[in-house]
Design a protein around this motif. Sequence first.
Motif, short mmCIF file in Angstrom:
data_model
loop_
_atom_site.label_atom_id
_atom_site.label_comp_id
_atom_site.label_asym_id
_atom_site.label_seq_id
_atom_site.Cartn_x
_atom_site.Cartn_y
_atom_site.Cartn_z
N LEU A 37 0.83 -1.21 0.00
CA LEU A 37 0.00 0.00 0.00
C LEU A 37 0.86 1.24 0.00
O LEU A 37 0.59 2.20 -0.72
CB LEU A 37 -0.93 -0.02 1.22
CG LEU A 37 -2.01 -1.11 1.19
CD1 LEU A 37 -2.85 -1.05 2.45
CD2 LEU A 37 -2.90 -0.97 -0.02
N PHE B 162 -4.14 5.79 -7.00
CA PHE B 162 -4.36 6.44 -5.70
C PHE B 162 -4.62 7.93 -5.89
O PHE B 162 -5.54 8.49 -5.31
CB PHE B 162 -3.16 6.20 -4.80
CG PHE B 162 -3.37 6.66 -3.40
CD1 PHE B 162 -4.07 5.86 -2.50
CD2 PHE B 162 -2.91 7.89 -2.97
CE1 PHE B 162 -4.29 6.29 -1.20
CE2 PHE B 162 -3.13 8.32 -1.67
CZ PHE B 162 -3.82 7.52 -0.79
N TRP C 279 -8.34 8.65 -4.51
CA TRP C 279 -8.34 8.68 -3.04
C TRP C 279 -9.47 9.54 -2.49
O TRP C 279 -10.09 9.20 -1.50
CB TRP C 279 -6.99 9.14 -2.49
CG TRP C 279 -6.70 10.61 -2.64
CD1 TRP C 279 -6.08 11.21 -3.68
CD2 TRP C 279 -7.04 11.66 -1.74
NE1 TRP C 279 -6.01 12.56 -3.50
CE2 TRP C 279 -6.59 12.88 -2.31
CE3 TRP C 279 -7.68 11.71 -0.50
CZ2 TRP C 279 -6.77 14.11 -1.70
CZ3 TRP C 279 -7.86 12.95 0.12
CH2 TRP C 279 -7.40 14.15 -0.48
N PHE D 3 -12.70 7.70 -2.33
CA PHE D 3 -12.74 6.76 -1.22
C PHE D 3 -13.09 7.48 0.08
O PHE D 3 -13.86 6.97 0.89
CB PHE D 3 -11.39 6.04 -1.08
CG PHE D 3 -11.27 4.83 -1.96
CD1 PHE D 3 -11.51 3.57 -1.45
CD2 PHE D 3 -10.96 4.95 -3.30
CE1 PHE D 3 -11.41 2.44 -2.26
CE2 PHE D 3 -10.87 3.85 -4.12
CZ PHE D 3 -11.10 2.58 -3.59
N THR E 40 -15.83 1.97 -4.29
CA THR E 40 -14.80 0.99 -4.61
C THR E 40 -15.12 0.29 -5.92
O THR E 40 -14.26 0.17 -6.81
CB THR E 40 -14.71 -0.07 -3.50
OG1 THR E 40 -14.50 0.59 -2.27
CG2 THR E 40 -13.59 -1.04 -3.76
N GLN F 162 -6.24 -3.09 -6.57
CA GLN F 162 -5.95 -2.45 -5.29
C GLN F 162 -7.15 -1.68 -4.76
O GLN F 162 -7.19 -1.37 -3.57
CB GLN F 162 -4.71 -1.56 -5.37
CG GLN F 162 -4.79 -0.46 -6.37
CD GLN F 162 -3.61 0.49 -6.21
OE1 GLN F 162 -3.42 1.10 -5.18
NE2 GLN F 162 -2.80 0.61 -7.23
N TRP G 255 -7.76 -1.36 -0.68
CA TRP G 255 -7.96 -0.12 0.07
C TRP G 255 -9.29 -0.17 0.82
O TRP G 255 -9.37 0.25 1.98
CB TRP G 255 -7.94 1.10 -0.86
CG TRP G 255 -6.56 1.47 -1.31
CD1 TRP G 255 -6.06 1.33 -2.56
CD2 TRP G 255 -5.51 2.03 -0.53
NE1 TRP G 255 -4.77 1.76 -2.62
CE2 TRP G 255 -4.40 2.21 -1.38
CE3 TRP G 255 -5.40 2.41 0.81
CZ2 TRP G 255 -3.20 2.73 -0.94
CZ3 TRP G 255 -4.19 2.94 1.24
CH2 TRP G 255 -3.11 3.10 0.38
N LEU H 227 -9.94 0.14 4.87
CA LEU H 227 -10.80 1.14 5.49
C LEU H 227 -11.88 0.50 6.36
O LEU H 227 -12.18 0.98 7.46
CB LEU H 227 -11.45 2.02 4.41
CG LEU H 227 -10.49 3.02 3.77
CD1 LEU H 227 -11.14 3.73 2.59
CD2 LEU H 227 -10.02 4.05 4.80
#
Lengths: 258, 245
Positions: B15, B24, B28, B31, B201, B212, B216, B220
Amino acid sequence: MRVLRMAAAAVAVLAAVGGAQAKDWSKVRIGTEGAYPPFNNMTANGDLVGFDIDVAKALCEEMKVECEFVISDWDGIIPGLQAGKFDAIIASMSITDERKEKVDFTNKYYNTPPAIAVLKESKLAGTTDADLDGAKLGAQSASTHSNYAEEKLSSASLSLYPTAEEYKLDLSSGRLDAVIDDVVVLSEWLGTEDGTCCKILGTLTPDPVINGEGAGIAIRKDDGELKEMFNKALETILANGKYKEINDTYFTFDVYGG
Amino acid sequence: MVVWILSGISLIYYLGSNIQSTFFQKYWFKFVVGFVVTLQIVSVSLLIGAILSLVIALARNSKQKIFAWPAYAYVYFFRGTPLIAQTFLIYYGAGSFRHELEAVGLWTFFREAWYCVILAFSLNTSAYQAEILRGAILNVPKGQWEGASALGLSRPVTFFKVILPQALMVALRPYGNEIILMIKGSAIASIVTIYDLMGETRRAYSRSYDFQAYIWAAVLYLLIVETLRRVWDKIEARLTRHLKR
Protein backbone atom coordinates in the motif's frame (compact mmCIF):
# COMPACT_ATOMS: atom_id res chain seq x y z
CA MET A 1 2.21 -28.00 3.83
CA ARG A 2 -1.16 -27.14 2.41
CA VAL A 3 0.11 -23.65 1.57
CA LEU A 4 3.05 -25.18 -0.28
CA ARG A 5 0.78 -27.48 -2.23
CA MET A 6 -1.48 -24.58 -3.19
CA ALA A 7 1.49 -22.54 -4.32
CA ALA A 8 2.71 -25.45 -6.40
CA ALA A 9 -0.72 -25.79 -7.99
CA ALA A 10 -0.80 -22.06 -8.73
CA VAL A 11 2.61 -22.24 -10.38
CA ALA A 12 1.50 -25.22 -12.45
CA VAL A 13 -1.61 -23.36 -13.64
CA LEU A 14 0.41 -20.27 -14.52
CA ALA A 15 2.87 -22.40 -16.45
CA ALA A 16 0.04 -24.09 -18.32
CA VAL A 17 -1.51 -20.73 -19.25
CA GLY A 18 1.77 -19.12 -20.19
CA GLY A 19 2.99 -22.21 -21.99
CA ALA A 20 0.14 -22.36 -24.44
CA GLN A 21 2.00 -20.35 -27.04
CA ALA A 22 0.65 -21.36 -30.40
CA LYS A 23 -3.05 -21.35 -29.68
CA ASP A 24 -5.54 -23.39 -31.56
CA TRP A 25 -8.43 -21.11 -32.54
CA SER A 26 -10.83 -23.74 -33.84
CA LYS A 27 -13.00 -22.94 -30.85
CA VAL A 28 -13.52 -19.41 -29.50
CA ARG A 29 -15.42 -18.50 -26.35
CA ILE A 30 -17.17 -15.13 -26.52
CA GLY A 31 -18.13 -13.14 -23.44
CA THR A 32 -21.23 -10.94 -23.48
CA GLU A 33 -23.51 -9.23 -20.94
CA GLY A 34 -26.96 -10.32 -22.08
CA ALA A 35 -28.74 -7.32 -20.55
CA TYR A 36 -28.44 -4.55 -23.13
CA PRO A 37 -31.30 -4.69 -25.61
CA PRO A 38 -31.35 -4.48 -28.58
CA PHE A 39 -27.63 -5.31 -28.77
CA ASN A 40 -27.41 -8.32 -26.51
CA ASN A 41 -30.19 -9.68 -24.30
CA MET A 42 -31.90 -12.88 -23.27
CA THR A 43 -35.31 -14.03 -24.44
CA ALA A 44 -37.79 -15.56 -22.00
CA ASN A 45 -36.46 -18.99 -23.03
CA GLY A 46 -32.94 -18.00 -22.08
CA ASP A 47 -31.69 -17.63 -25.65
CA LEU A 48 -29.18 -14.91 -26.39
CA VAL A 49 -30.34 -12.55 -29.10
CA GLY A 50 -29.42 -9.12 -30.44
CA PHE A 51 -27.25 -7.25 -32.87
CA ASP A 52 -23.98 -8.14 -31.09
CA ILE A 53 -24.90 -11.81 -31.04
CA ASP A 54 -25.79 -11.91 -34.74
CA VAL A 55 -22.59 -10.08 -35.67
CA ALA A 56 -20.59 -12.51 -33.52
CA LYS A 57 -22.22 -15.50 -35.20
CA ALA A 58 -21.56 -14.06 -38.66
CA LEU A 59 -17.91 -13.43 -37.77
CA CYS A 60 -17.45 -16.95 -36.43
CA GLU A 61 -18.97 -18.38 -39.56
CA GLU A 62 -16.64 -16.25 -41.65
CA MET A 63 -13.59 -17.34 -39.63
CA LYS A 64 -14.79 -20.95 -39.76
CA VAL A 65 -14.50 -21.37 -36.00
CA GLU A 66 -16.86 -22.81 -33.48
CA CYS A 67 -18.16 -20.14 -31.08
CA GLU A 68 -19.53 -20.52 -27.60
CA PHE A 69 -21.16 -17.65 -25.67
CA VAL A 70 -20.40 -16.98 -22.01
CA ILE A 71 -22.57 -14.56 -19.97
CA SER A 72 -20.78 -12.17 -17.62
CA ASP A 73 -21.68 -9.18 -15.42
CA TRP A 74 -20.73 -5.87 -16.98
CA ASP A 75 -18.51 -4.90 -14.01
CA GLY A 76 -16.55 -8.11 -14.25
CA ILE A 77 -16.37 -8.61 -17.99
CA ILE A 78 -12.83 -7.30 -18.59
CA PRO A 79 -11.38 -9.15 -15.57
CA GLY A 80 -13.17 -12.25 -16.94
CA LEU A 81 -11.40 -11.87 -20.27
CA GLN A 82 -8.05 -11.43 -18.55
CA ALA A 83 -8.66 -14.46 -16.38
CA GLY A 84 -9.28 -16.55 -19.50
CA LYS A 85 -12.96 -17.28 -18.89
CA PHE A 86 -13.50 -16.31 -22.52
CA ASP A 87 -11.32 -15.23 -25.43
CA ALA A 88 -13.20 -12.20 -26.79
CA ILE A 89 -15.82 -9.72 -25.60
CA ILE A 90 -18.58 -8.87 -28.04
CA ALA A 91 -20.89 -6.78 -25.88
CA SER A 92 -21.15 -3.27 -27.35
CA MET A 93 -17.96 -2.32 -25.56
CA SER A 94 -16.71 1.12 -26.55
CA ILE A 95 -13.05 1.33 -27.52
CA THR A 96 -11.54 3.76 -25.00
CA ASP A 97 -7.98 4.58 -23.95
CA GLU A 98 -8.73 3.54 -20.37
CA ARG A 99 -9.77 0.07 -21.51
CA LYS A 100 -6.95 -0.15 -24.06
CA GLU A 101 -4.51 -0.16 -21.16
CA LYS A 102 -5.89 -3.53 -20.14
CA VAL A 103 -7.05 -5.19 -23.36
CA ASP A 104 -6.70 -4.96 -27.12
CA PHE A 105 -9.51 -4.04 -29.47
CA THR A 106 -10.39 -4.95 -33.05
CA ASN A 107 -11.65 -2.24 -35.38
CA LYS A 108 -15.07 -0.87 -34.43
CA TYR A 109 -18.13 -2.80 -35.57
CA TYR A 110 -20.62 -0.04 -34.91
CA ASN A 111 -20.70 3.53 -33.64
CA THR A 112 -23.82 5.29 -32.42
CA PRO A 113 -23.97 8.59 -30.54
CA PRO A 114 -25.12 9.08 -26.93
CA ALA A 115 -28.46 10.79 -26.39
CA ILE A 116 -30.50 12.34 -23.60
CA ALA A 117 -34.07 11.30 -22.83
CA VAL A 118 -36.51 13.32 -20.71
CA LEU A 119 -40.16 13.20 -19.62
CA LYS A 120 -42.54 14.28 -22.36
CA GLU A 121 -43.65 17.34 -20.37
CA SER A 122 -40.03 18.30 -19.54
CA LYS A 123 -39.07 21.97 -19.72
CA LEU A 124 -35.41 21.30 -20.50
CA ALA A 125 -34.48 23.22 -23.62
CA GLY A 126 -31.40 21.44 -24.90
CA THR A 127 -28.62 19.00 -24.25
CA THR A 128 -25.72 21.34 -23.50
CA ASP A 129 -24.12 21.63 -20.08
CA ALA A 130 -25.76 25.05 -19.56
CA ASP A 131 -29.21 23.69 -20.46
CA LEU A 132 -28.84 20.90 -17.92
CA ASP A 133 -27.55 23.15 -15.13
CA GLY A 134 -28.98 21.84 -11.83
CA ALA A 135 -30.95 19.05 -13.53
CA LYS A 136 -30.88 15.53 -12.10
CA LEU A 137 -29.26 13.25 -14.63
CA GLY A 138 -29.20 9.43 -14.48
CA ALA A 139 -26.79 6.96 -16.12
CA GLN A 140 -25.61 3.37 -15.87
CA SER A 141 -22.49 3.20 -13.74
CA ALA A 142 -19.19 2.10 -15.30
CA SER A 143 -20.46 3.07 -18.76
CA THR A 144 -18.87 5.55 -21.15
CA HIS A 145 -22.08 7.58 -20.83
CA SER A 146 -21.60 8.06 -17.10
CA ASN A 147 -18.03 9.21 -17.80
CA TYR A 148 -19.36 11.61 -20.42
CA ALA A 149 -21.88 13.05 -17.94
CA GLU A 150 -19.21 13.38 -15.27
CA GLU A 151 -16.85 15.28 -17.51
CA LYS A 152 -18.96 17.11 -20.09
CA LEU A 153 -22.21 17.74 -18.22
CA SER A 154 -20.79 18.57 -14.81
CA SER A 155 -23.42 21.25 -14.08
CA ALA A 156 -26.05 18.53 -13.82
CA SER A 157 -26.15 16.41 -10.67
CA LEU A 158 -25.41 12.85 -11.65
CA SER A 159 -26.96 9.68 -10.18
CA LEU A 160 -25.55 6.27 -11.06
CA TYR A 161 -27.56 3.07 -11.41
CA PRO A 162 -26.40 -0.56 -11.61
CA THR A 163 -28.36 -1.32 -14.80
CA ALA A 164 -30.40 0.64 -17.31
CA GLU A 165 -33.65 -0.72 -15.82
CA GLU A 166 -33.35 1.35 -12.63
CA TYR A 167 -32.73 4.73 -14.21
CA LYS A 168 -35.70 4.09 -16.48
CA LEU A 169 -37.89 3.62 -13.37
CA ASP A 170 -36.59 6.83 -11.81
CA LEU A 171 -37.05 8.88 -14.95
CA SER A 172 -40.68 7.81 -15.27
CA SER A 173 -41.36 8.46 -11.57
CA GLY A 174 -39.92 11.97 -11.89
CA ARG A 175 -36.93 11.57 -9.56
CA LEU A 176 -34.69 12.26 -12.53
CA ASP A 177 -35.04 15.09 -14.99
CA ALA A 178 -33.04 13.36 -17.72
CA VAL A 179 -31.06 10.22 -18.50
CA ILE A 180 -28.09 9.63 -20.78
CA ASP A 181 -27.35 6.46 -22.76
CA ASP A 182 -26.80 5.18 -26.28
CA VAL A 183 -29.41 6.60 -28.67
CA VAL A 184 -30.31 3.11 -29.88
CA VAL A 185 -30.86 1.76 -26.37
CA LEU A 186 -33.05 4.74 -25.45
CA SER A 187 -35.10 4.56 -28.66
CA GLU A 188 -35.71 0.87 -28.10
CA TRP A 189 -37.08 1.62 -24.62
CA LEU A 190 -39.21 4.56 -25.78
CA GLY A 191 -40.81 2.24 -28.31
CA THR A 192 -42.12 -0.06 -25.56
CA GLU A 193 -45.13 0.50 -23.30
CA ASP A 194 -42.98 1.54 -20.32
CA GLY A 195 -41.30 4.18 -22.44
CA THR A 196 -44.46 6.15 -23.26
CA CYS A 197 -43.65 8.64 -20.45
CA CYS A 198 -40.61 9.95 -22.20
CA LYS A 199 -38.98 11.26 -25.31
CA ILE A 200 -35.51 11.85 -26.72
CA LEU A 201 -34.41 15.42 -26.14
CA GLY A 202 -31.51 15.18 -28.54
CA THR A 203 -28.32 13.33 -29.40
CA LEU A 204 -24.89 14.44 -28.22
CA THR A 205 -21.69 14.80 -30.17
CA PRO A 206 -19.48 11.93 -29.02
CA ASP A 207 -16.13 12.81 -27.53
CA PRO A 208 -13.45 10.53 -29.03
CA VAL A 209 -11.51 10.40 -25.74
CA ILE A 210 -14.52 9.48 -23.59
CA ASN A 211 -16.81 7.65 -25.98
CA GLY A 212 -14.01 6.12 -27.97
CA GLU A 213 -14.10 5.18 -31.62
CA GLY A 214 -17.22 3.07 -31.35
CA ALA A 215 -17.85 -0.45 -30.13
CA GLY A 216 -15.15 -3.02 -30.76
CA ILE A 217 -14.31 -6.60 -29.89
CA ALA A 218 -12.02 -6.84 -26.87
CA ILE A 219 -9.19 -9.40 -27.02
CA ARG A 220 -6.38 -10.22 -24.57
CA LYS A 221 -3.22 -8.29 -25.41
CA ASP A 222 -1.16 -11.34 -26.33
CA ASP A 223 -3.74 -12.75 -28.74
CA GLY A 224 -2.81 -10.70 -31.78
CA GLU A 225 -3.56 -13.57 -34.10
CA LEU A 226 -7.19 -13.76 -32.97
CA LYS A 227 -7.53 -9.99 -33.34
CA GLU A 228 -6.36 -10.20 -36.96
CA MET A 229 -8.81 -13.02 -37.62
CA PHE A 230 -11.69 -10.89 -36.29
CA ASN A 231 -10.59 -7.81 -38.23
CA LYS A 232 -10.41 -9.73 -41.48
CA ALA A 233 -13.79 -11.36 -40.96
CA LEU A 234 -15.28 -7.97 -40.07
CA GLU A 235 -13.97 -6.49 -43.31
CA THR A 236 -15.48 -9.37 -45.26
CA ILE A 237 -18.97 -9.16 -43.76
CA LEU A 238 -18.97 -5.38 -44.23
CA ALA A 239 -18.09 -5.86 -47.90
CA ASN A 240 -20.30 -8.82 -48.77
CA GLY A 241 -23.56 -7.38 -47.40
CA LYS A 242 -23.87 -9.74 -44.43
CA TYR A 243 -23.41 -6.80 -42.01
CA LYS A 244 -26.08 -4.75 -43.76
CA GLU A 245 -28.46 -7.69 -43.55
CA ILE A 246 -28.02 -7.88 -39.76
CA ASN A 247 -28.19 -4.09 -39.47
CA ASP A 248 -31.52 -4.03 -41.26
CA THR A 249 -33.11 -6.72 -39.09
CA TYR A 250 -32.60 -4.49 -36.04
CA PHE A 251 -32.45 -0.89 -37.18
CA THR A 252 -33.92 1.41 -39.79
CA PHE A 253 -30.69 3.36 -40.07
CA ASP A 254 -26.99 2.56 -40.45
CA VAL A 255 -25.34 1.90 -37.07
CA TYR A 256 -21.83 1.47 -38.48
CA GLY A 257 -21.37 5.25 -38.45
CA GLY A 258 -18.87 7.40 -40.28
CA MET B 1 2.31 -16.25 13.41
CA VAL B 2 5.40 -15.49 11.35
CA VAL B 3 3.31 -15.87 8.20
CA TRP B 4 0.81 -13.34 9.53
CA ILE B 5 3.46 -10.80 10.44
CA LEU B 6 5.16 -11.23 7.07
CA SER B 7 1.91 -10.82 5.14
CA GLY B 8 1.05 -7.78 7.27
CA ILE B 9 4.39 -6.18 6.49
CA SER B 10 4.10 -6.95 2.80
CA LEU B 11 0.57 -5.49 2.73
CA ILE B 12 1.76 -2.26 4.34
CA TYR B 13 4.71 -2.16 1.96
CA TYR B 14 2.40 -2.77 -1.02
CA LEU B 15 0.00 0.00 0.00
CA GLY B 16 2.82 2.37 0.87
CA SER B 17 4.49 1.87 -2.48
CA ASN B 18 1.20 2.59 -4.21
CA ILE B 19 0.57 6.00 -2.63
CA GLN B 20 2.28 7.56 -5.63
CA SER B 21 0.39 5.48 -8.21
CA THR B 22 -2.04 7.13 -10.59
CA PHE B 23 -4.81 4.98 -9.17
CA PHE B 24 -4.36 6.44 -5.70
CA GLN B 25 -3.94 10.00 -6.96
CA LYS B 26 -7.09 9.73 -9.03
CA TYR B 27 -9.44 7.98 -6.63
CA TRP B 28 -8.34 8.68 -3.04
CA PHE B 29 -10.81 11.51 -2.67
CA LYS B 30 -13.69 9.31 -3.84
CA PHE B 31 -12.74 6.76 -1.22
CA VAL B 32 -12.81 9.44 1.49
CA VAL B 33 -16.24 10.62 0.30
CA GLY B 34 -17.54 7.04 0.28
CA PHE B 35 -16.08 6.44 3.74
CA VAL B 36 -17.90 9.48 5.12
CA VAL B 37 -21.16 8.46 3.43
CA THR B 38 -20.92 5.00 5.00
CA LEU B 39 -20.36 6.51 8.45
CA GLN B 40 -23.25 8.93 7.97
CA ILE B 41 -25.74 6.29 6.84
CA VAL B 42 -24.79 3.94 9.65
CA SER B 43 -24.71 6.49 12.47
CA VAL B 44 -27.95 8.27 11.55
CA SER B 45 -29.94 5.10 11.00
CA LEU B 46 -28.53 3.41 14.10
CA LEU B 47 -29.59 6.39 16.19
CA ILE B 48 -33.11 6.50 14.79
CA GLY B 49 -33.27 2.72 15.02
CA ALA B 50 -32.22 2.80 18.68
CA ILE B 51 -35.03 5.18 19.59
CA LEU B 52 -37.59 3.14 17.66
CA SER B 53 -36.31 -0.11 19.12
CA LEU B 54 -36.97 1.01 22.68
CA VAL B 55 -40.66 1.50 21.87
CA ILE B 56 -40.85 -1.75 19.91
CA ALA B 57 -39.08 -3.78 22.60
CA LEU B 58 -41.43 -2.41 25.25
CA ALA B 59 -44.46 -3.18 23.08
CA ARG B 60 -43.11 -6.65 22.37
CA ASN B 61 -42.74 -7.36 26.11
CA SER B 62 -46.13 -5.88 26.91
CA LYS B 63 -48.84 -8.12 28.30
CA GLN B 64 -51.43 -6.25 26.22
CA LYS B 65 -51.93 -8.23 23.01
CA ILE B 66 -52.86 -5.04 21.15
CA PHE B 67 -49.27 -3.78 21.60
CA ALA B 68 -47.43 -7.09 21.53
CA TRP B 69 -48.88 -8.39 18.28
CA PRO B 70 -48.07 -5.49 15.92
CA ALA B 71 -44.58 -5.33 17.40
CA TYR B 72 -44.16 -9.05 16.79
CA ALA B 73 -45.33 -8.68 13.17
CA TYR B 74 -43.01 -5.72 12.64
CA VAL B 75 -39.95 -7.57 13.90
CA TYR B 76 -40.97 -10.71 12.01
CA PHE B 77 -41.25 -8.81 8.74
CA PHE B 78 -38.06 -6.76 8.98
CA ARG B 79 -35.90 -9.63 10.18
CA GLY B 80 -37.44 -12.09 7.77
CA THR B 81 -36.81 -10.16 4.54
CA PRO B 82 -33.48 -8.99 3.15
CA LEU B 83 -32.43 -5.37 3.61
CA ILE B 84 -31.77 -5.07 -0.11
CA ALA B 85 -35.40 -5.95 -0.86
CA GLN B 86 -36.66 -3.46 1.75
CA THR B 87 -34.53 -0.66 0.33
CA PHE B 88 -35.59 -1.47 -3.21
CA LEU B 89 -39.24 -1.65 -2.18
CA ILE B 90 -39.21 1.67 -0.34
CA TYR B 91 -37.31 3.53 -3.04
CA TYR B 92 -38.74 2.21 -6.29
CA GLY B 93 -42.08 1.32 -4.67
CA ALA B 94 -42.54 4.93 -3.59
CA GLY B 95 -41.57 6.00 -7.11
CA SER B 96 -44.55 4.23 -8.61
CA PHE B 97 -46.97 5.88 -6.14
CA ARG B 98 -45.78 9.36 -6.91
CA HIS B 99 -49.22 10.91 -7.42
CA GLU B 100 -50.69 9.42 -4.24
CA LEU B 101 -47.67 10.57 -2.24
CA GLU B 102 -47.84 14.03 -3.78
CA ALA B 103 -51.47 14.27 -2.71
CA VAL B 104 -50.51 13.73 0.95
CA GLY B 105 -47.37 15.87 0.67
CA LEU B 106 -44.88 13.04 1.25
CA TRP B 107 -43.28 13.01 -2.18
CA THR B 108 -40.61 15.57 -1.27
CA PHE B 109 -39.44 13.06 1.35
CA PHE B 110 -39.56 9.95 -0.83
CA ARG B 111 -38.11 11.77 -3.82
CA GLU B 112 -34.68 11.89 -2.21
CA ALA B 113 -32.72 8.66 -2.31
CA TRP B 114 -30.93 9.67 0.89
CA TYR B 115 -34.15 9.79 2.97
CA CYS B 116 -35.35 6.49 1.50
CA VAL B 117 -32.09 4.81 2.47
CA ILE B 118 -32.18 6.22 6.00
CA LEU B 119 -35.81 5.13 6.36
CA ALA B 120 -35.14 1.58 5.14
CA PHE B 121 -32.00 1.16 7.23
CA SER B 122 -33.58 2.65 10.38
CA LEU B 123 -36.64 0.40 10.17
CA ASN B 124 -34.46 -2.64 9.53
CA THR B 125 -32.01 -2.04 12.33
CA SER B 126 -34.76 -1.08 14.78
CA ALA B 127 -36.23 -4.58 14.41
CA TYR B 128 -32.88 -6.22 15.18
CA GLN B 129 -32.11 -3.81 18.01
CA ALA B 130 -35.55 -4.38 19.51
CA GLU B 131 -34.86 -8.11 19.70
CA ILE B 132 -31.46 -7.52 21.28
CA LEU B 133 -32.99 -5.16 23.82
CA ARG B 134 -35.95 -7.43 24.56
CA GLY B 135 -33.68 -10.39 25.20
CA ALA B 136 -31.47 -8.28 27.44
CA ILE B 137 -34.41 -6.90 29.45
CA LEU B 138 -35.82 -10.41 29.98
CA ASN B 139 -32.37 -11.44 31.11
CA VAL B 140 -32.49 -9.10 34.13
CA PRO B 141 -33.65 -11.20 37.10
CA LYS B 142 -37.21 -10.65 38.28
CA GLY B 143 -35.89 -9.89 41.75
CA GLN B 144 -34.63 -6.55 40.48
CA TRP B 145 -38.19 -5.47 39.64
CA GLU B 146 -39.43 -6.77 42.98
CA GLY B 147 -36.64 -5.11 44.91
CA ALA B 148 -37.27 -1.76 43.22
CA SER B 149 -40.96 -2.01 43.90
CA ALA B 150 -40.26 -2.82 47.54
CA LEU B 151 -38.26 0.41 47.71
CA GLY B 152 -41.29 2.26 46.40
CA LEU B 153 -39.88 3.15 42.96
CA SER B 154 -42.45 3.69 40.22
CA ARG B 155 -42.32 1.37 37.21
CA PRO B 156 -40.91 3.95 34.74
CA VAL B 157 -38.15 4.89 37.19
CA THR B 158 -37.43 1.21 37.81
CA PHE B 159 -37.21 0.57 34.10
CA PHE B 160 -34.89 3.44 33.19
CA LYS B 161 -32.72 3.53 36.33
CA VAL B 162 -32.56 -0.11 37.41
CA ILE B 163 -33.45 -2.49 34.60
CA LEU B 164 -32.17 -0.72 31.48
CA PRO B 165 -28.58 -0.15 32.73
CA GLN B 166 -28.28 -3.84 33.60
CA ALA B 167 -29.87 -4.88 30.30
CA LEU B 168 -27.44 -2.71 28.32
CA MET B 169 -24.54 -4.64 29.82
CA VAL B 170 -25.85 -7.82 28.25
CA ALA B 171 -26.88 -6.06 25.05
CA LEU B 172 -23.52 -4.38 24.47
CA ARG B 173 -21.84 -7.15 22.44
CA PRO B 174 -24.86 -7.94 20.26
CA TYR B 175 -25.17 -4.19 19.62
CA GLY B 176 -21.58 -4.16 18.42
CA ASN B 177 -22.34 -6.99 16.02
CA GLU B 178 -25.38 -5.15 14.71
CA ILE B 179 -23.30 -2.02 14.03
CA ILE B 180 -20.69 -4.05 12.14
CA LEU B 181 -23.41 -5.72 10.08
CA MET B 182 -24.87 -2.30 9.28
CA ILE B 183 -21.47 -0.96 8.21
CA LYS B 184 -21.07 -3.78 5.74
CA GLY B 185 -24.76 -3.67 4.79
CA SER B 186 -24.55 -0.02 3.79
CA ALA B 187 -23.14 -1.16 0.44
CA ILE B 188 -26.78 -1.81 -0.46
CA ALA B 189 -27.37 1.94 -0.66
CA SER B 190 -25.55 2.04 -3.98
CA ILE B 191 -28.45 0.31 -5.77
CA VAL B 192 -30.44 3.47 -5.13
CA THR B 193 -27.66 5.85 -6.25
CA ILE B 194 -26.14 6.59 -2.82
CA TYR B 195 -22.49 5.66 -3.25
CA ASP B 196 -20.96 4.54 0.02
CA LEU B 197 -17.45 3.13 0.50
CA MET B 198 -18.24 -0.14 -1.29
CA GLY B 199 -20.09 1.66 -4.08
CA GLU B 200 -17.15 3.98 -4.71
CA THR B 201 -14.80 0.99 -4.61
CA ARG B 202 -16.75 -0.84 -7.28
CA ARG B 203 -16.90 2.33 -9.36
CA ALA B 204 -13.14 2.85 -9.11
CA TYR B 205 -12.53 -0.80 -9.97
CA SER B 206 -14.84 -0.78 -12.95
CA ARG B 207 -13.00 2.22 -14.40
CA SER B 208 -9.44 1.21 -13.63
CA TYR B 209 -9.66 -2.62 -13.40
CA ASP B 210 -7.05 -2.20 -10.71
CA PHE B 211 -7.41 -4.74 -7.94
CA GLN B 212 -5.95 -2.45 -5.29
CA ALA B 213 -9.37 -0.75 -5.13
CA TYR B 214 -10.64 -3.67 -3.07
CA ILE B 215 -7.53 -3.78 -0.89
CA TRP B 216 -7.96 -0.12 0.07
CA ALA B 217 -11.64 -0.76 0.80
CA ALA B 218 -10.78 -3.72 3.01
CA VAL B 219 -8.26 -1.63 4.93
CA LEU B 220 -10.80 1.14 5.49
CA TYR B 221 -13.47 -1.31 6.68
CA LEU B 222 -10.99 -2.93 9.04
CA LEU B 223 -10.14 0.51 10.37
CA ILE B 224 -13.77 1.19 11.28
CA VAL B 225 -14.31 -2.23 12.82
CA GLU B 226 -11.07 -2.11 14.80
CA THR B 227 -11.92 1.34 16.17
CA LEU B 228 -15.34 0.09 17.14
CA ARG B 229 -13.89 -2.98 18.83
CA ARG B 230 -11.57 -0.85 20.96
CA VAL B 231 -14.33 1.59 21.93
CA TRP B 232 -16.54 -1.35 22.85
CA ASP B 233 -13.86 -2.84 25.09
CA LYS B 234 -13.63 0.49 26.90
CA ILE B 235 -17.40 0.77 27.32
CA GLU B 236 -17.64 -2.79 28.60
CA ALA B 237 -14.89 -2.19 31.15
CA ARG B 238 -16.73 0.90 32.34
CA LEU B 239 -20.17 -0.70 32.55
CA THR B 240 -18.96 -3.76 34.42
CA ARG B 241 -16.54 -2.03 36.77
CA HIS B 242 -18.68 -2.92 39.80
CA LEU B 243 -18.30 -6.61 38.94
CA LYS B 244 -14.50 -6.55 39.07
CA ARG B 245 -12.97 -8.18 42.10
